[in-house]
Design a protein around this motif. Structure first.
Motif, mmCIF file in Angstrom:
data_model
loop_
_atom_site.group_PDB
_atom_site.id
_atom_site.type_symbol
_atom_site.label_atom_id
_atom_site.label_comp_id
_atom_site.label_asym_id
_atom_site.label_seq_id
_atom_site.Cartn_x
_atom_site.Cartn_y
_atom_site.Cartn_z
ATOM 1 N N ARG A 1 8.446 9.834 -0.106
ATOM 2 C CA ARG A 1 9.798 9.642 0.432
ATOM 3 C C ARG A 1 10.880 10.033 -0.578
ATOM 4 O O ARG A 1 10.839 11.115 -1.082
ATOM 5 C CB ARG A 1 9.994 8.196 0.904
ATOM 6 C CG ARG A 1 8.920 7.694 1.837
ATOM 7 C CD ARG A 1 9.270 7.921 3.274
ATOM 8 N NE ARG A 1 8.858 9.234 3.759
ATOM 9 C CZ ARG A 1 9.249 9.737 4.938
ATOM 10 N NH1 ARG A 1 10.060 9.050 5.717
ATOM 11 N NH2 ARG A 1 8.841 10.921 5.315
ATOM 12 N N ASP A 2 11.727 9.087 -0.962
ATOM 13 C CA ASP A 2 12.860 9.450 -1.825
ATOM 14 C C ASP A 2 12.585 9.211 -3.308
ATOM 15 O O ASP A 2 13.498 9.289 -4.128
ATOM 16 C CB ASP A 2 14.091 8.632 -1.410
ATOM 17 C CG ASP A 2 15.170 9.544 -0.837
ATOM 18 O OD1 ASP A 2 15.039 10.771 -0.964
ATOM 19 O OD2 ASP A 2 16.138 9.012 -0.275
ATOM 20 N N ALA A 3 11.323 8.913 -3.642
ATOM 21 C CA ALA A 3 10.998 8.641 -5.051
ATOM 22 C C ALA A 3 10.424 9.887 -5.714
ATOM 23 O O ALA A 3 9.989 10.816 -5.033
ATOM 24 C CB ALA A 3 9.999 7.497 -5.142
ATOM 25 N N MET A 4 10.425 9.897 -7.050
ATOM 26 C CA MET A 4 9.664 10.926 -7.757
ATOM 27 C C MET A 4 8.191 10.646 -7.529
ATOM 28 O O MET A 4 7.393 11.555 -7.338
ATOM 29 C CB MET A 4 10.031 10.881 -9.243
ATOM 30 C CG MET A 4 9.337 11.920 -10.103
ATOM 31 S SD MET A 4 7.829 11.225 -10.823
ATOM 32 C CE MET A 4 7.273 12.560 -11.841
ATOM 33 N N GLY B 1 12.650 5.040 -11.267
ATOM 34 C CA GLY B 1 12.884 5.564 -12.619
ATOM 35 C C GLY B 1 14.234 5.092 -13.136
ATOM 36 O O GLY B 1 14.622 3.939 -12.956
ATOM 37 N N ASP C 1 12.764 12.804 -14.527
ATOM 38 C CA ASP C 1 11.734 13.058 -15.538
ATOM 39 C C ASP C 1 11.645 14.582 -15.701
ATOM 40 O O ASP C 1 10.908 15.260 -14.978
ATOM 41 C CB ASP C 1 10.403 12.469 -15.042
ATOM 42 C CG ASP C 1 9.309 12.617 -16.077
ATOM 43 O OD1 ASP C 1 9.418 13.510 -16.945
ATOM 44 O OD2 ASP C 1 8.336 11.849 -16.007
HETATM 45 P P1 NAD Z 1 9.319 3.738 -9.507
HETATM 46 O O1 NAD Z 1 8.148 3.259 -10.230
HETATM 47 O O2 NAD Z 1 10.612 3.171 -9.935
HETATM 48 O O3 NAD Z 1 9.063 3.513 -7.962
HETATM 49 C C1 NAD Z 1 9.993 3.782 -6.941
HETATM 50 C C2 NAD Z 1 10.386 2.469 -6.319
HETATM 51 O O4 NAD Z 1 11.379 2.672 -5.345
HETATM 52 C C3 NAD Z 1 9.212 1.845 -5.596
HETATM 53 O O5 NAD Z 1 9.198 0.477 -5.898
HETATM 54 C C4 NAD Z 1 9.554 2.032 -4.120
HETATM 55 O O6 NAD Z 1 9.005 1.023 -3.330
HETATM 56 C C5 NAD Z 1 11.059 1.959 -4.160
HETATM 57 N N1 NAD Z 1 11.797 2.604 -3.062
HETATM 58 C C6 NAD Z 1 12.907 2.100 -2.495
HETATM 59 N N2 NAD Z 1 13.360 2.909 -1.547
HETATM 60 C C7 NAD Z 1 12.553 3.965 -1.498
HETATM 61 C C8 NAD Z 1 12.543 5.182 -0.736
HETATM 62 N N3 NAD Z 1 13.474 5.446 0.187
HETATM 63 N N4 NAD Z 1 11.581 6.080 -0.974
HETATM 64 C C9 NAD Z 1 10.660 5.857 -1.907
HETATM 65 N N5 NAD Z 1 10.594 4.716 -2.666
HETATM 66 C C10 NAD Z 1 11.554 3.788 -2.473
HETATM 67 O O7 NAD Z 1 9.452 5.292 -9.570
HETATM 68 P P2 NAD Z 1 8.379 6.390 -9.255
HETATM 69 O O8 NAD Z 1 9.142 7.437 -8.531
HETATM 70 O O9 NAD Z 1 7.144 5.866 -8.610
HETATM 71 O O10 NAD Z 1 7.984 6.882 -10.683
HETATM 72 C C11 NAD Z 1 8.903 7.629 -11.453
HETATM 73 C C12 NAD Z 1 8.798 7.210 -12.900
HETATM 74 O O11 NAD Z 1 7.451 7.351 -13.356
HETATM 75 C C13 NAD Z 1 9.617 8.102 -13.773
HETATM 76 O O12 NAD Z 1 10.364 7.273 -14.648
HETATM 77 C C14 NAD Z 1 8.580 8.915 -14.549
HETATM 78 O O13 NAD Z 1 9.075 9.270 -15.823
HETATM 79 C C15 NAD Z 1 7.451 7.976 -14.635
HETATM 80 N N6 NAD Z 1 6.111 8.526 -14.841
HETATM 81 C C16 NAD Z 1 5.833 9.865 -14.788
HETATM 82 C C17 NAD Z 1 4.537 10.323 -14.975
HETATM 83 C C18 NAD Z 1 4.238 11.788 -14.863
HETATM 84 O O14 NAD Z 1 5.077 12.538 -14.390
HETATM 85 N N7 NAD Z 1 3.077 12.268 -15.292
HETATM 86 C C19 NAD Z 1 3.518 9.408 -15.223
HETATM 87 C C20 NAD Z 1 3.831 8.055 -15.249
HETATM 88 C C21 NAD Z 1 5.115 7.606 -15.050
#
Ligand code: NAD
Length: 767
Positions: free
Chosen positions: A199-202, A346, A300
């Motif tokens: 969805r809207d997350a990385m 993030g 990231d």
């Molecule tokens: P995150 O861990 O903060 O998760 C996203 C959060 O947003 C979740 O809790 C989700 O439930 C919530 N959310 C709310 N509204 C949403 C929507 N509309 N769509 C999607 N989620 C929604 O972030 P992430 O995106 O899971 O992870 C990104 C972070 O992980 C970055 O800081 C990155 O640097 C790091 N990371 C990167 C790697 C890599 O690239 N190899 C490895 C590990 C960690």
């Protein structure tokens, strides 16, 4: 590699976010304070947000220690705005954090050219990330693969248990794939891919959790041993594409015609497609833009870069990520790369600076962000290929490079421009030359006790307030300028000295020069002589002035500046800067005799002798304003003025009695002054005129105008001037008008009948 294309669902069609134009002509010409004031006004930023952007301290140490281990502080980078981006018919302002010179300018310039050709079009895949589960020691590979596919439903359920909220949002793991890869030393292994709509997350954390949740089940299904469970940054199911199409005429320049430039850009692209040595540099240029924007928007950027480079090598050879071709007599530019970006999660919401920049950007979700980053990468690459294939990049780089060389050898901010310019003039830009130029600039002649030759004669101009009077008292900005008339101060030998001959002013009104005035001048001379150790000097100080006192034309500031400058010259103290801090402080001491606690605006204007942006602060802002176009105007002396101190008190009383009304007026004046700064920067003279009339109206509401001043503004309006307002503290005094250059002298003649005195003023363009 398979790709699943399609327009992503992330767009929030109900979002009614106002789409502010990213085309801000002349933004680069404005001093930084004016740029910030513009942003604050147009994007509703608070003072705190503005201060945090300016100082790079939005992230607090208390937060930083929770982000990384062994934290000791924060590292700031320059932050700028990529402008002119028109993408899918919508404007975006692209914040970019980067230390390398020319990148933001090149991206903005490229976006401007592309905008003229209709802007960028983008296509962004659904936000699908890949998670990988590595399974080793499998006895029967075909059987294991079969079983994994048979248990797909169980695996999806198990993986999605890790993030039920993602499933509730319509995302989550929706498919699996299997691959067999051979380790260099350990033979074949099974790799199970989880395909996850984030969805809207990385999505990195979300997908890692899903992989860990599904790992044990996959181990038991396959009978192998599960080792790694982690996302892949080769996010090739999440590609973003941008393209533009430019008629040749937009590419033509002094060096060559547009069709030749287009052909050369295509050749540059072919070089990068064929040769990894070139491709590495070509793609580095793309990431100059993408990473700068990604960093400013809390992404990231390592993940983005890793994905981009891996994708560039997808056919086994490292190649360019962009392509240029000629289609229908137009240059077509395209980029395609994985963009794993998040609009939630993030740092995106937890870093206050990133939050502010998101507010400015106009981006509404992760899909738009991916499209914007793709467009930025393409713009950056187009700019580089265009420059490389035509004039080369060193020319454009030189000015900014020279500034960064000057900064690197410790040249203070207000002298960087001068050092950089001299290096460019000499055609030598390096740290040794910068140091040498700076050393020379710093070398002030020792304070000689030998007196200078007499007579000494110094001219100091008068000043007018163009915008913002009274609001400056409440810490809003003001814009001032010097005028052509002023005061000449002469020091000559006088064996009976020191002696002061009081100025003889033009008497346009029957105002008796009060005893108080004469006393103030004498006191200022006495103080100045003691400040410079000249109490017993055989000199006479004589003043001639074209400035009528009490009309808001800065006669006391001109006197104080002329006096301090002349005494310094007499003592051979060199003043190597326009706004020498020591000289400014000396002038302010004299000004306090006339005005109690002067804001410093008049002194700074007269000293710098230019159009000035002033805010009293703290921190005090004194910045020359870039004026794109010369201004021609009139100053009309209407009636005797009142003392500034009385008018400031009148506004204070009004504000105490009607705080809401007064604050609203003052804020409107502040906003209008910011707009006037922009109009000056871009040379929008009609807008300046309109703002002048508006400023006068607000001063009327504040109660500082008089019937005579209002009549004067009305009369000027009837005579067709572009704008008019009272200038200075009001309660009488002068009115200024902005006029078309070809009407200036005719109006002076016509209006001389109407006013006690009318004289022209001209402000030179300063770009
Ligand atoms: P995150 O861990 O903060 O998760 C996203 C959060 O947003 C979740 O809790 C989700 O439930 C919530 N959310 C709310 N509204 C949403 C929507 N509309 N769509 C999607 N989620 C929604 O972030 P992430 O995106 O899971 O992870 C990104 C972070 O992980 C970055 O800081 C990155 O640097 C790091 N990371 C990167 C790697 C890599 O690239 N190899 C490895 C590990 C960690």
């Amino acid at each position: 590699m398979k790709t699943r294309q399609g327009r992503a669902t992330g767009k929030n069609d109900t979002d009614k976010t106002e789409n502010k134009s990213s085309r801000i002509p002349g933004f680069y010409r404005l001093p930084v304070e004016q740029r910030l004031a513009f942003l604050a006004r147009n994007f509703g930023l608070t003072d705190q947000q503005v201060s945090e952007l300016r100082n790079g301290n939005a992230l607090r140490i208390e937060h930083a220690v929770n982000l990384v281990e062994n934290a000791i502080g924060m590292l700031a980078l320059p932050l700028g705005l990529g402008l002119n981006f028109l993408i899918d018919g919508r404007d975006y302002i692209v914040p970019m954090a980067i230390e390398e010179a020319s990148i933001i300018a090149a991206a903005s310039k490229a976006a401007l050219i592309i905008r003229a050709g209709g802007g960028f079009k983008t296509r962004v895949d659904k936000p699908i990330m890949i998670g990988q589960i590595q399974v080793l020691e499998i006895k029967d590979m075909d059987e294991a693969i079969k079983k994994v596919h048979e248990h797909k439903g169980d695996i999806l359920n198990q993986a999605n248990l890790a993030s039920p909220r993602m499933v509730a949002r319509g995302g989550g793991v929706f498919d699996i794939e299997t691959r067999v890869v051979n380790g260099r030393d350990i033979g074949p292994m099974l790799i199970v891919h989880l395909l996850y709509d984030v969805r809207d997350a990385m999505g990195a954390n979300a997908i890692n959790s899903a992989c860990e949740a599904a790992g044990p089940l996959i181990q038991s299904i396959t009978g192998g041993r599960v080792n790694l469970r982690i996302l892949s940054n080769l996010a090739d199911r999440r590609l973003a594409r941008a393209e533009f199409s430019l008629p040749f005429e937009y590419l033509s320049g002094k060096e060559m015609s547009g069709d030749i430039a287009a052909m050369r850009i295509v050749e540059a692209g072919q070089f990068a497609w064929a040769d990894p040595y070139r491709a590495a540099t070509h793609n580095k240029g793309i990431f100059n833009g993408i990473c700068a924007a990604a960093l400013a928007l809390g992404q990231d950027w390592r993940a983005i870069e890793a994905g981009g480079h891996a994708y560039a090598a997808r056919d086994g050879r490292y190649r360019s990520l962009t392509n240029f071709s000629i289609v229908d007599h137009k240059l077509r530019g395209e980029i395609e790369l994985p963009l794993q970006v998040g609009w939630v999660g993030g740092l995106t919401n937890s870093h206050p600076g990133v939050k502010t920049l998101r507010q400015i950007s106009g981006i509404r979700n992760a899909t738009e962000l991916a499209g914007v980053l793709a467009a930025v990468g393409l713009a950056q690459n187009f700019a580089a290929c265009h420059a490389l294939s035509t004039v080369g990049i060193q020319k454009g780089h030189m000015a900014l490079h020279a500034r960064s060389v000057a900064i690197s050898v410790g040249v203070p901010a207000d002298e960087v421009e001068a050092v950089a310019q001299e290096m460019i003039n000499r055609g030598e830009v390096n740290t040794t030359v910068a140091e040498e130029i700076y050393r020379r600039m710093r070398k002030r002649p020792k304070l000689k006790e030998k007196r200078g030759d007499l007579p000494v004669e110094v001219f100091a101009p008068g000043k007018i307030i163009l915008f913002g009077e009274h609001a400056t008292v409440y810490n809003y900005p003001g814009i001032t300028t010097t005028i052509d008339i002023g005061m000449t101060l002469r020091i000559s030998r006088d064996p009976d000295g020191p002696r002061f001959v009081a100025p003889e002013y033009k008497q346009v009104f029957p105002i008796p020069s009060t005893e108080q005035d004469v006393q103030a001048f004498s006191k200022a001379v006495e103080l100045a002589l003691s400040m410079y150790g000249l109490e017993n000097e055989p000199i006479a100080i004589q003043v001639e002035s074209d400035l009528v006192p009490g009309m808001g034309l800065g006669s006391s500031a001109a006197f104080s500046v002329a006096l301090c400058s002349a005494l310094r010259r007499y003592k051979n103290i060199s003043t190597h800067q326009r706004l020498d801090r020591k000289l400014f402080a000396d002038v302010q001491r004299l000004e306090s005799i006339f005005h109690g606690t002067p804001s410093g605006m008049d002194a700074a204007t007269v000293l710098t002798n230019c159009v000035l942006w002033f805010r009293k602060g703290p921190p005090r802002e004194i910045l020359p304003i870039r004026t794109h176009t010369a201004l021609t105007g009139l100053i009309c002396l209407v009636e005797p003025g009142a003392a500034t101190i009385e008018l400031v008190q009148r506004v204070r009383d009004f504000r105490n009695r009607y705080p809401d009304t007064a604050n609203k007026i003052l804020e409107e004046i502040g906003n209008l002054t910011v707009d006037a700064g922009i109009a000056l920067g871009i040379g929008d003279i009609p807008e300046l005129g309109r703002l002048m009339f508006k400023n006068h109206e607000l001063l009327v509401k504040l109660g500082v105008s008089t019937p005579a001043l209002d009549n004067a503004v009305g009369l000027l309006l009837d005579r067709g001037v572009l704008g008019a307002k009272l200038t200075g503290s009001g309660g009488g005094g002068a009115v200024i008008a902005l006029v078309k250059p070809d009407t200036q002298y005719e109006l002076v003649n016509q209006l001389s009948e109407e006013f006690a005195s009318v004289f022209p003023f001209t402000v030179r363009a300063n770009t």
